[in-house]
Design an enzyme around this catalytic site. Structure first.
Site, short mmCIF file in Angstrom:
data_model
loop_
_atom_site.label_atom_id
_atom_site.label_comp_id
_atom_site.label_asym_id
_atom_site.label_seq_id
_atom_site.Cartn_x
_atom_site.Cartn_y
_atom_site.Cartn_z
N SER A 109 0.98 -0.74 -0.05
CA SER A 109 -0.30 -0.02 -0.23
C SER A 109 1.00 1.48 -0.12
CB SER A 109 -0.79 0.28 1.18
OG SER A 109 -2.12 1.10 1.40
N ASP A 164 -9.39 -4.62 -5.58
CA ASP A 164 -8.75 -3.95 -4.95
C ASP A 164 -10.36 -2.37 -4.86
OD1 ASP A 164 -7.24 -1.93 -3.01
OD2 ASP A 164 -5.51 -2.57 -3.18
N HIS A 196 -7.67 -4.88 -0.92
CA HIS A 196 -6.40 -4.59 -0.75
C HIS A 196 -6.16 -5.51 0.51
CE1 HIS A 196 -4.34 -1.06 -0.76
NE2 HIS A 196 -3.75 -0.92 0.47
#
Length: 223
Positions: A109, A164, A196
């Site tokens: 991320s 995601d 995610h």
């Protein structure tokens, strides 16, 4: 010896937004630590800072951003201050005898974004970069830095889930294509139906790639 500082960040999971939290998360997915006999893995924790997408609430994030989008400008002030802090981490390891070409920078991320800024703007002599479920903004300072670059750049390993909803798969793909067009050797692995999160197969692929980039150095011996 070699080193991987992992700048992971999972904003959707408060347990995973610290270094020890991420290490526990990976262990849960793999049923073991991400370990290598000849490689040291470091999981730094980002400082708590006011985070604009959470209305200024304190959050453990690598940098601030105006919103989670690839369309807006980067919050370059917080990115650059963090690059300085993380450069100190790298410099300490180099002082302890680990050469720069035996270091991989990477993260999940925001951590992947952080790793790309750190490597491609400040540490182009590292062994490689990985970015999982990550992206760079369309006008990223990384792209601007690479337009003037003529040296050989560290290879990029990217993974992204097609489902995601926080960091869109297309943003990751776009980042990969842009970096590739600027001279970075890249690979991009899509994971169907993954949102995610980290995934076991993804971590196994990453592990294989890391060992390929940082093989065991054969010691000079008479054996």
């Amino acid at each position: 010896q070699a080193l991987i500082p992992s700048f992971m960040h999972a904003p959707a999971d408060p347990q995973s937004d610290t270094g020890p939290g991420v290490r526990a998360w990976i262990k849960q997915i793999l049923n073991q630590d991400l370990v290598f006999q000849h490689i040291k893995v470091i999981y730094p924790t980002a400082p708590a800072r006011p985070y604009t997408p959470m209305r200024g609430a304190l959050s453990t994030v690598w940098f601030d951003r105006w919103k989670i989008s690839n369309e807006c400008p980067e919050h370059i002030e917080t990115i650059d201050s963090m690059c300085q802090v993380l450069t100190n981490v790298i410099d300490d390891e180099v002082k302890n005898g680990i050469s720069k070409n035996r270091i991989i920078l990477g993260g999940f991320s925001m951590g992947g974004g952080m790793a790309m800024h750190l490597a491609y703007r400040y540490h182009q002599d590292v062994a490689g970069v990985f970015a999982l479920s990550s992206f760079l903004n369309k006008t990223s300072a990384v792209y601007q830095a690479l337009q003037k670059n003529e040296s050989v750049l560290p290879e990029l390993f990217q993974c992204h889930g097609t489902a995601d909803e926080l960091v869109l798969h297309s943003w990751g793909e776009e980042t990969n294509k842009m970096l590739n067009s600027l001279g970075v050797a890249t690979s991009f692995h899509s994971f169907p139906n993954l949102n995610h999160k980290l995934h076991k197969t993804e971590l196994e692929k990453l592990s294989s790639w890391i060992v390929k980039k940082l093989p065991v150095e054969t010691a000079m011996s008479n054996e």
